[in-house]
Design a protein around this motif. Structure first.
Motif, short mmCIF file in Angstrom:
data_model
loop_
_atom_site.label_atom_id
_atom_site.label_comp_id
_atom_site.label_asym_id
_atom_site.label_seq_id
_atom_site.Cartn_x
_atom_site.Cartn_y
_atom_site.Cartn_z
N ASN A 13 -4.00 -2.05 9.68
CA ASN A 13 -3.45 -0.93 8.90
C ASN A 13 -3.14 0.28 9.79
O ASN A 13 -2.92 1.38 9.31
N LEU A 14 -3.15 0.05 11.07
CA LEU A 14 -2.79 1.06 12.05
C LEU A 14 -3.70 2.28 12.04
O LEU A 14 -3.31 3.37 12.46
N LEU A 15 -4.94 2.11 11.53
CA LEU A 15 -5.94 3.17 11.72
C LEU A 15 -6.08 3.37 13.22
O LEU A 15 -6.33 4.46 13.70
N ARG A 32 1.88 5.87 5.60
CA ARG A 32 0.98 6.37 4.57
C ARG A 32 1.24 5.64 3.24
O ARG A 32 0.31 5.22 2.55
N ARG A 54 -8.55 -2.70 12.58
CA ARG A 54 -7.93 -1.38 12.45
C ARG A 54 -6.48 -1.40 12.90
O ARG A 54 -5.70 -0.52 12.54
N PHE A 103 -15.88 -0.66 4.44
CA PHE A 103 -16.54 -0.43 5.73
C PHE A 103 -18.02 -0.79 5.67
O PHE A 103 -18.62 -0.80 4.60
N MET A 115 -9.32 -1.06 2.13
CA MET A 115 -10.25 -1.28 3.24
C MET A 115 -11.66 -0.88 2.83
O MET A 115 -11.86 0.14 2.16
N ARG A 163 0.07 2.02 3.36
CA ARG A 163 -1.38 1.85 3.31
C ARG A 163 -1.92 1.76 1.88
O ARG A 163 -3.03 1.28 1.67
#
Lengths: 224, 305
Positions: free
Chosen positions: B53-55, B79, B50, B89, B87, B82
């Protein structure tokens, strides 16, 4: 028990039904109109939400709790000055719509907040990873997935407020519930009371039935 | 392609000790490669993913993807960036009230593709890649787990990203379905040159898919080795956690009297610490493949992975 009493009262019953429809027909759409954004705001700014602002969330949440915890009859009286300011009078159906709406907005907002919170963080996280804006997440993901639940909440609010609307007789709001109290209870017209109650039951049943149908129709989470 | 430079992530909750999930990790991932990141639950591997992507924004350090330092971008620039980083999950994270095609179109919508016809066409193409076009008008609830993950892959690929981040992509799937999903990831990597980062606790996944393995423990990157070495019979990872992860299968001792208690020390030890402890007290001539069995005997009852 005689049908004559009821037949005699039919004009009043008809007026009362229209008053109930007017109260619910105005208060509920207004509650949905203002309560939905308020509910989204509460979700959004809650600790752990999309853009948490714990302090302002605590304040708004407190106000919502306060309005919701007021006994409806007291709220009805307490906001009379505001009602007069808004509709020019403090008695009658129009005046009754004001407290009904004021009470219904935070009620509905809480339900919407719950509906969205229950979705879980998965799809929101995926949307953030896809570079979605906050507005896009709310419109394209949260409201889409919460739609069946929100329709359920509209149904619950409608049913609750059909019953609440019986109390606005206190400010001359009228309506079928008020008719049951005034003619049926105070004037010992048992027939009128029973008939009015039957009408209310029918109204609630119809609201619940259609709400459930629409919610199920929009829900794609379970395979038919 | 991806460069993590001294990345640390600390979670601070009020009234609690701050938890360092990622501790000074530096990692270079070459363009077009498949990087595996493996470790136990709580090792910090998902947080590290994470961070890419800087989530989850790192507390300190730099994150570079391509020529861009993501950690220096404004939220609006981030934004935009990204859209180049797909991504997927463990839980698929599809929108249940949208059709399969609409789910894929969503990423295009978020990427700013205004033309609805173009969105539909590109979504159809993406679904084609993972061979699930026939389900385009169905809803996620009508799909199996493997199919849902393929839709998620299509959704991530629709914007033609340079990087695909995979957070435990097969952990909710059975081995057969896992093989299918991994094949698609491998194909996507080969065909489009997409850099793939896979976080998993299953060494099988790494073995089948990755070029390079990074082993994480307690937030730190403790070991890296080329994944093909896992196929060498004589290969022994340098760290005990690495050796443990390489072990195949789970064994449970069902003979002899049942153990009533696990000592407090054992309960608070991490599996690696237990491995060290076992190795320290163990007899001579230990190979990497013996160690895990010994650990498992020690932690029976609490050692399920």
């Amino acid at each position: 028990m005689s049908w004559e009493t009821i037949i005699q009262r039919l004009p009043e019953i008809q007026v009362a039904m229209l008053e109930t429809f007017a109260m619910i027909g105005v208060a509920i759409p207004l509650a949905v109109l203002f309560g939905t954004p308020l509910g989204i705001w509460l979700y959004n700014h809650a600790p752990g939400g999309i853009s948490p602002t714990p302090k302002s969330h605590a304040i708004v949440s407190g106000v919502v709790n306060m309005v919701r915890s007021f006994p409806f009859l007291i709220l009805l009286i307490a906001i009379i000055p505001f009602t007069r300011l808004l509709v020019g009078t403090s008695v009658g159906t129009a005046a009754a719509i004001v407290p009904l709406t004021i009470n219904a907005i935070p009620y509905f907002a809480r339900l919407v907040e719950q509906n969205i919170t229950q979705l879980g963080p998965g799809a929101v996280e995926a949307s953030r990873a896809m570079g979605a804006t906050r507005g896009q997440i709310i419109r394209n993901v949260l409201l889409v997935d919460a739609k069946p639940a929100i329709i359920g909440s509209i149904t619950i609010t409608t049913v609750s407020f059909i019953s609440y609307s019986a109390m606005v007789g206190l400010v001359g709001g009228g309506g079928i519930g008020d008719l049951a109290i005034r003619y049926g209870y105070y004037r010992y017209e048992t027939e009128t009371m029973i008939f009015a109650c039957v009408l209310m039951v029918a109204l609630v049943t119809f609201a619940q039935w259609s709400g459930t149908r629409i919610a199920r129709w929009t829900d794609k989470r379970v395979t038919a | 392609m991806i460069s993590l430079r001294h990345v640390s992530t600390t979670f601070a909750a009020r009234g609690k000790e701050p938890v360092t999930a990622v501790d000074d990790v530096s990692l270079e991932i070459p363009r077009g490669s498949i990087q595996g990141i493996i470790g136990f639950s709580g090792a910090g591997k998902s947080t590290l993913l994470r961070n890419i992507n800087l989530l989850q924004r790192p507390t300190s350090g730099q994150v570079w993807v391509g020529e861009t330092e993501l950690t220096s971008l404004s939220s609006e620039q981030l934004r935009q960036a990204r859209h180049q980083i797909g991504m997927i999950f463990q839980g698929f994270n599809l929108v249940n009230n949208l059709t399969v095609a609409q789910n894929v179109e969503l990423s295009l919508k978020f990427a700013g593709v205004r033309d609805a016809a173009a969105r539909r066409r590109r979504a159809a193409e993406a679904l084609e890649i993972v061979d699930i076009s026939e389900k385009a008008s169905g809803y996620p609830a009508q799909l199996s787990g493997g199919q849902k993950q393929r839709v998620a892959i299509a959704r991530a690929l629709a914007t033609k990203p340079e990087v695909l981040l995979c957070d435990e992509p097969t952990s909710a799937l059975d081995p057969f379905t896992t093989a299918g999903v991994l094949q698609y990831l491998a194909d996507v990597n080969r065909e489009f040159g997409i850099t793939v980062v896979v976080v998993t606790h299953e060494m099988e996944v790494i073995k089948a898919l990755a070029d390079d393995v990074a082993v994480m423990e307690n937030g730190r990157l403790v070991e890296r080795f080329a994944a093909h070495r896992l196929r060498d019979t004589g290969f022994t990872p340098a760290t005990s956690i690495g050796r443990y992860l390489v072990s195949e299968g789970i064994t449970v001792d069902r003979s002899g009297p049942a153990r009533q208690t696990v000592s407090a020390a054992e309960q608070t030890q991490s599996p690696a610490e237990r491995a060290e402890a076992t190795a320290a007290t163990g007899g001579p001539g230990e190979s990497a493949h013996e160690t895990p069995d010994r650990i498992l005997t020690t932690v029976q009852g609490g050692g399920r992975l």
